[in-house]
Design a protein around this motif. Structure first.
Motif, PDB file in Angstrom:
ATOM      1  N   HIS A 107      44.498 -63.055  -6.726  1.00 26.52           N
ATOM      2  CA  HIS A 107      44.048 -61.552  -6.323  1.00 26.52           C
ATOM      3  C   HIS A 107      43.185 -61.057  -7.573  1.00 26.52           C
ATOM      4  CE1 HIS A 107      47.845 -61.039  -3.412  1.00 26.52           C
ATOM      5  NE2 HIS A 107      46.717 -61.628  -3.001  1.00 26.52           N
ATOM      6  N   SER A 108      43.610 -61.342  -8.930  1.00 19.83           N
ATOM      7  CA  SER A 108      42.725 -60.751  -9.794  1.00 19.83           C
ATOM      8  C   SER A 108      41.294 -61.339  -9.956  1.00 19.83           C
ATOM      9  CB  SER A 108      43.466 -61.122 -11.249  1.00 19.83           C
ATOM     10  OG  SER A 108      42.810 -60.752 -12.489  1.00 19.83           O
ATOM     11  N   LEU A 109      41.205 -62.722  -9.869  1.00 21.87           N
ATOM     12  CA  LEU A 109      40.112 -63.403  -9.807  1.00 21.87           C
ATOM     13  C   LEU A 109      39.094 -62.891  -8.373  1.00 21.87           C
ATOM     14  CD1 LEU A 109      40.795 -67.054 -10.399  1.00 21.87           C
ATOM     15  CD2 LEU A 109      39.988 -65.529 -11.546  1.00 21.87           C
ATOM     16  N   GLN A 110      39.710 -62.694  -7.263  1.00 19.66           N
ATOM     17  CA  GLN A 110      38.973 -62.200  -6.187  1.00 19.66           C
ATOM     18  C   GLN A 110      38.644 -60.737  -6.631  1.00 19.66           C
ATOM     19  OE1 GLN A 110      42.032 -62.287  -2.838  1.00 19.66           O
ATOM     20  NE2 GLN A 110      41.544 -64.149  -2.437  1.00 19.66           N
ATOM     21  N   ALA A 111      39.204 -59.706  -7.111  1.00 18.80           N
ATOM     22  CA  ALA A 111      38.897 -58.417  -7.464  1.00 18.80           C
ATOM     23  C   ALA A 111      37.682 -58.609  -8.686  1.00 18.80           C
ATOM     24  CB  ALA A 111      39.789 -57.674  -8.290  1.00 18.80           C
ATOM     25  N   GLY A 112      37.552 -59.501  -9.300  1.00 20.80           N
ATOM     26  CA  GLY A 112      36.535 -59.750 -10.433  1.00 20.80           C
ATOM     27  C   GLY A 112      35.233 -60.023  -9.727  1.00 20.80           C
ATOM     28  N   VAL A 113      35.497 -61.186  -8.909  1.00 19.47           N
ATOM     29  CA  VAL A 113      34.289 -61.872  -8.058  1.00 19.47           C
ATOM     30  C   VAL A 113      33.613 -60.805  -7.143  1.00 19.47           C
ATOM     31  CG1 VAL A 113      33.686 -63.201  -6.164  1.00 19.47           C
ATOM     32  CG2 VAL A 113      34.931 -64.017  -8.035  1.00 19.47           C
ATOM     33  N   ARG A 114      34.419 -59.874  -6.541  1.00 19.62           N
ATOM     34  CA  ARG A 114      33.833 -58.841  -5.655  1.00 19.62           C
ATOM     35  C   ARG A 114      33.232 -57.636  -6.705  1.00 19.62           C
ATOM     36  NH1 ARG A 114      39.118 -58.850  -3.129  1.00 19.62           N
ATOM     37  NH2 ARG A 114      39.730 -56.924  -4.492  1.00 19.62           N
ATOM     38  N   THR A 115      33.755 -57.481  -7.713  1.00 21.32           N
ATOM     39  CA  THR A 115      33.034 -56.270  -8.548  1.00 21.32           C
ATOM     40  C   THR A 115      31.701 -56.729  -9.111  1.00 21.32           C
ATOM     41  OG1 THR A 115      35.207 -55.200  -9.188  1.00 21.32           O
ATOM     42  CG2 THR A 115      33.111 -54.949 -10.646  1.00 21.32           C
ATOM     43  N   ILE A 116      31.587 -58.197  -9.594  1.00 18.91           N
ATOM     44  CA  ILE A 116      30.446 -58.646 -10.044  1.00 18.91           C
ATOM     45  C   ILE A 116      29.582 -58.852  -9.012  1.00 18.91           C
ATOM     46  CG2 ILE A 116      29.415 -60.934 -11.305  1.00 18.91           C
ATOM     47  CD1 ILE A 116      31.870 -60.976 -12.751  1.00 18.91           C
ATOM     48  N   THR A 117      29.779 -59.352  -7.812  1.00 20.75           N
ATOM     49  CA  THR A 117      28.979 -59.600  -6.631  1.00 20.75           C
ATOM     50  C   THR A 117      28.372 -58.131  -6.468  1.00 20.75           C
ATOM     51  OG1 THR A 117      30.336 -61.343  -5.879  1.00 20.75           O
ATOM     52  CG2 THR A 117      28.695 -60.239  -4.394  1.00 20.75           C
ATOM     53  N   HIS A 118      29.281 -57.056  -6.336  1.00 21.20           N
ATOM     54  CA  HIS A 118      28.510 -55.680  -5.878  1.00 21.20           C
ATOM     55  C   HIS A 118      27.514 -55.222  -7.115  1.00 21.20           C
ATOM     56  CE1 HIS A 118      28.518 -51.652  -4.951  1.00 21.20           C
ATOM     57  NE2 HIS A 118      28.904 -51.273  -6.148  1.00 21.20           N
ATOM     58  N   ARG A 119      27.886 -55.208  -8.219  1.00 20.73           N
ATOM     59  CA  ARG A 119      27.067 -54.808  -9.172  1.00 20.73           C
ATOM     60  C   ARG A 119      25.809 -55.629  -9.553  1.00 20.73           C
ATOM     61  NH1 ARG A 119      30.021 -53.232 -14.653  1.00 20.73           N
ATOM     62  NH2 ARG A 119      27.826 -52.004 -14.948  1.00 20.73           N
ATOM     63  N   LEU A 120      25.699 -56.905  -9.078  1.00 20.40           N
ATOM     64  CA  LEU A 120      24.619 -57.954  -9.217  1.00 20.40           C
ATOM     65  C   LEU A 120      23.608 -57.276  -8.034  1.00 20.40           C
ATOM     66  CD1 LEU A 120      25.927 -61.286 -10.125  1.00 20.40           C
ATOM     67  CD2 LEU A 120      24.542 -60.008 -11.420  1.00 20.40           C
ATOM     68  N   SER A 121      24.183 -56.832  -6.817  1.00 22.79           N
ATOM     69  CA  SER A 121      23.540 -56.443  -5.737  1.00 22.79           C
ATOM     70  C   SER A 121      22.558 -55.253  -6.083  1.00 22.79           C
ATOM     71  CB  SER A 121      24.326 -56.355  -4.301  1.00 22.79           C
ATOM     72  OG  SER A 121      25.089 -55.241  -4.598  1.00 22.79           O
ATOM     73  N   LEU A 122      22.912 -54.554  -7.009  1.00 24.53           N
ATOM     74  CA  LEU A 122      22.479 -53.124  -7.169  1.00 24.53           C
ATOM     75  C   LEU A 122      21.139 -53.476  -8.389  1.00 24.53           C
ATOM     76  CD1 LEU A 122      25.373 -50.818  -7.788  1.00 24.53           C
ATOM     77  CD2 LEU A 122      24.023 -51.138  -5.523  1.00 24.53           C
ATOM     78  N   PRO A 123      20.062 -52.471  -8.257  1.00 27.29           N
ATOM     79  CA  PRO A 123      19.208 -52.354  -9.257  1.00 27.29           C
ATOM     80  C   PRO A 123      19.620 -52.624 -10.582  1.00 27.29           C
ATOM     81  CG  PRO A 123      18.691 -51.112  -7.310  1.00 27.29           C
ATOM     82  CD  PRO A 123      19.762 -51.641  -7.101  1.00 27.29           C
ATOM     83  N   ILE A 124      18.936 -53.002 -11.496  1.00 31.68           N
ATOM     84  CA  ILE A 124      19.119 -52.891 -13.003  1.00 31.68           C
ATOM     85  C   ILE A 124      19.085 -51.280 -13.514  1.00 31.68           C
ATOM     86  CG2 ILE A 124      18.759 -53.507 -15.392  1.00 31.68           C
ATOM     87  CD1 ILE A 124      17.623 -56.099 -14.088  1.00 31.68           C
ATOM     88  N   GLY A 125      20.130 -51.020 -14.058  1.00 35.19           N
ATOM     89  CA  GLY A 125      20.111 -49.472 -14.638  1.00 35.19           C
ATOM     90  C   GLY A 125      20.606 -48.511 -13.547  1.00 35.19           C
ATOM     91  N   GLU A 126      21.026 -48.904 -12.316  1.00 37.22           N
ATOM     92  CA  GLU A 126      21.181 -47.711 -11.307  1.00 37.22           C
ATOM     93  C   GLU A 126      22.659 -47.209 -11.925  1.00 37.22           C
ATOM     94  OE1 GLU A 126      22.337 -47.493  -6.741  1.00 37.22           O
ATOM     95  OE2 GLU A 126      20.836 -48.972  -7.381  1.00 37.22           O
ATOM     96  N   LYS A 127      22.839 -45.950 -11.752  1.00 31.40           N
ATOM     97  CA  LYS A 127      24.256 -45.304 -12.202  1.00 31.40           C
ATOM     98  C   LYS A 127      25.133 -45.377 -11.177  1.00 31.40           C
ATOM     99  CE  LYS A 127      21.870 -41.810 -15.250  1.00 31.40           C
ATOM    100  NZ  LYS A 127      22.157 -40.448 -15.395  1.00 31.40           N
ATOM    101  N   GLY A 128      26.463 -45.728 -11.434  1.00 30.26           N
ATOM    102  CA  GLY A 128      27.649 -45.568 -10.498  1.00 30.26           C
ATOM    103  C   GLY A 128      27.952 -44.476 -10.143  1.00 30.26           C
ATOM    104  N   SER A 129      29.072 -44.428  -9.207  1.00 24.64           N
ATOM    105  CA  SER A 129      29.782 -43.307  -8.700  1.00 24.64           C
ATOM    106  C   SER A 129      31.099 -43.239  -9.116  1.00 24.64           C
ATOM    107  CB  SER A 129      29.597 -42.806  -7.336  1.00 24.64           C
ATOM    108  OG  SER A 129      30.262 -44.195  -6.602  1.00 24.64           O
ATOM    109  N   LYS A 130      31.962 -42.224  -8.911  1.00 22.57           N
ATOM    110  CA  LYS A 130      33.433 -42.136  -9.166  1.00 22.57           C
ATOM    111  C   LYS A 130      34.138 -43.371  -8.328  1.00 22.57           C
ATOM    112  CE  LYS A 130      33.479 -37.163 -10.367  1.00 22.57           C
ATOM    113  NZ  LYS A 130      34.029 -35.855  -9.951  1.00 22.57           N
TER     114      LYS A 130
END
Length: 543
Positions: A107-130
């Motif tokens: 479960h910990s590895l799956q959470a890490g993979v999901r987070t990295i995949t999401h952030r890689l799909s965004l443009p560099i420098g884009e701000k996140g939300s809450k």
């Protein structure tokens, strides 16, 4: 934040008490022969336990009752039927624990993979939300995370394949101690010291109790006088100094904690499990007795709320507590119970225990229940979730969630204090928003943690966290009065203005009565009507 963006908040509940008891004492005044027997028996049974664990891991998901019976018969030939039963039970528990740890790691590895995949799909420098993190800060970091994603994905595939096949990897003695063999200098150990710890951690000297047998245990027996005897395995039966292949130790034991409960069990021949272990740092032998107890009957939540409670906010270095009455109003001054989580594991455990003792004694003096957050940081510690916030990850990892929760429930049950667990969602944020400012002043410094303890207590009491609206100020039609803070959140008009009170507002007429005379003219020229006719009368009244 709009209501649709908030996650569902679980209802508070009364925590269930402990289901078992464990007490420990030192095994003193052992002779050289006694220690030699303990080492021989522990090493022999430890080798059998290692072999049995190897066979159990090889069976994987194909394990059956026939395989268990076959393993137990093989162990009985080299020990005894009772020793074999204890070894196989410990093997099953260790294999099941390894499976749960493996699933948590997946479960910990799956959470890490999901987070990295999401952030890689965004443009560099884009701000996140809450609710979701943004893109990575630079192209260099983006490239490094693509490589880490491949590493995590490879680990996840391997763990999922092992979990599907029923393969677990277990090291008797602990993986950390096994790895320290290759880093003795960093572990501040010599090879002889490491070898002593390694062998002692792999010994097996524990026996399950049996109800109806003498003193509740036939394998490791402790009499009411403190005499300890051991049933020797078949290959070591020649070392016996008592009938029926038993060895009686010269040293005696005395249980100081829960001695009456332990004595009551063994005198009535109820089962008590024993474990003997060696502390290599102190060169001492210890005996641990344990038994199961019936679940403590929990009180209804409405009864636990009677008279108010104590709200507790858990932090990395202290417990913030505040007493609340049954209406959710804070009473008195906030309390803080500090602890230091640096140093050895024994030091950290003692610090947590001492802080809880002070908290429980304070709540016991006032006869109140304790409300605490039902925390779980299993998915909150990864660097993929919080990025470069290393300090924040260290703070979260430093909070002793599981140890504090287990100790608090156990110690509270012994003192008869009820523990109410609440959902931790938004308690720190809303507590600071609604309670930090009003409770701070020149003579009292209120922290965010103190405000969070009020939010936790109000949620446990069934109230909303936000404060009531203030009464209207002084004016000609209303007077400031105490607003009914005790009204429930479903009461109509609880947040509105105060109703108009019928009565003689001008001490002569009802405020809602129709006027019976005209309004008198103003006594000042400035407020006079524009169309008023001015008449100049004679100053002399002679005509």
């Amino acid at each position: 934040m709009p209501d649709e963006a908030l996650r569902t908040i679980a209802a508070p509940f009364v925590a269930v008490g402990p289901s078992g008891v464990a007490i420990r004492t030192r095994l003193k005044h052992l002779s050289a022969d006694d220690e030699q027997v303990l080492r021989l028996v522990g090493a022999h049974l430890g080798s059998l336990a290692s072999k049995d664990l190897k066979f159990r891991c090889a069976d994987g998901l194909e394990h059956s009752a026939d395989r268990w019976a076959e393993r137990k018969r093989a162990l009985t030939e080299e020990s005894s039927s009772r020793w074999a039963g204890s070894i196989t039970k410990a093997t099953h528990d260790q294999w099941a624990l390894a499976r749960r740890a493996q699933l948590a790691h997946i479960h910990s590895l799956q959470a890490g993979v999901r987070t990295i995949t999401h952030r890689l799909s965004l443009p560099i420098g884009e701000k996140g939300s809450k609710r979701a993190p943004g893109g990575y800060r630079s192209a260099r970091e983006w490239f490094a995370k693509t490589r880490r994603l491949q590493v995590l994905q490879g680990r996840l595939d391997a763990e999922q394949a092992d979990h599907a096949a029923g393969r677990v990897r277990v090291v008797r003695g602990g993986k950390r101690l096994a790895r320290n063999r290759h880093h003795l200098h960093a572990a501040h150990l010599t090879q002889a010291q490491w070898r002593q710890r390694w062998e002692a951690s792999r010994w097996f000297l524990q026996a399950d109790g049996e109800s109806g047998k003498r003193y509740g245990n036939e394998t490791i027996r402790v009499t009411p006088d403190g005499e300890v005897s051991l049933k020797l395995p078949a290959p070591l039966a020649h070392l016996a100094n008592a009938p029926h292949g038993r060895y009686v130790f010269t040293g005696a034991v005395v249980f100081h904690h829960r001695r009456e409960e332990w004595a009551d069990r063994i005198t009535t021949n109820r089962s008590v499990a024993y474990r003997i272990h060696y502390d290599t740092d102190r060169s001492r032998w210890y005996l641990t007795a344990s038994w199961t107890i019936p679940p403590v009957k929990t009180v209804p939540l409405s009864h636990a709320r009677t008279g108010g409670l104590v709200g507790v906010d858990t932090n990395a270095d202290h417990l913030a507590a505040w007493r609340l009455d049954q209406h959710g109003n804070p009473c008195g001054q906030p309390r803080r119970f500090f602890y230091d989580l640096s140093g050895t594991a024994n030091h950290r455990d003692a610090q947590v225990r001492h802080a809880l003792i002070r908290l429980l004694h304070w709540a016991q003096r006032h006869g109140l229940s304790i409300a605490i957050e039902d925390l779980d940081f299993s998915a909150e510690k990864t660097r993929e979730k919080h990025g470069r916030q290393k300090r924040f990850r260290q703070v979260i990892s430093g909070i002793p969630v599981s140890k504090l929760r287990a100790r608090l429930v156990s110690m509270a049950a012994a003192l008869g204090i009820t523990i109410i667990a609440v959902d931790p969602a938004y308690t720190s944020k809303w507590g600071a928003q609604h309670w930090l400012g009003p409770l701070s002043g020149k003579n009292r410094k209120t922290t965010r943690h103190d405000a969070a303890s009020i939010a936790i207590g109000r949620r446990a009491l069934g109230h909303r966290i936000r404060r009531r609206t203030a009464p209207p100020p002084h004016d000609q039609s209303d007077r400031v009065g105490h607003r009914t803070a005790q009204a429930g959140h479903g009461t109509p008009g609880r947040e509105g203005t105060r109703p108009r009170i019928l009565g003689p507002r001008t001490r002569s007429v009802s405020p809602d009565a129709a006027r019976t005379r005209e309004t008198s003219a103003s006594t000042t020229v400035r407020d006079a009507p524009v169309d008023q006719d001015w008449v100049q009368d004679s100053l002399l009244l002679t005509d």
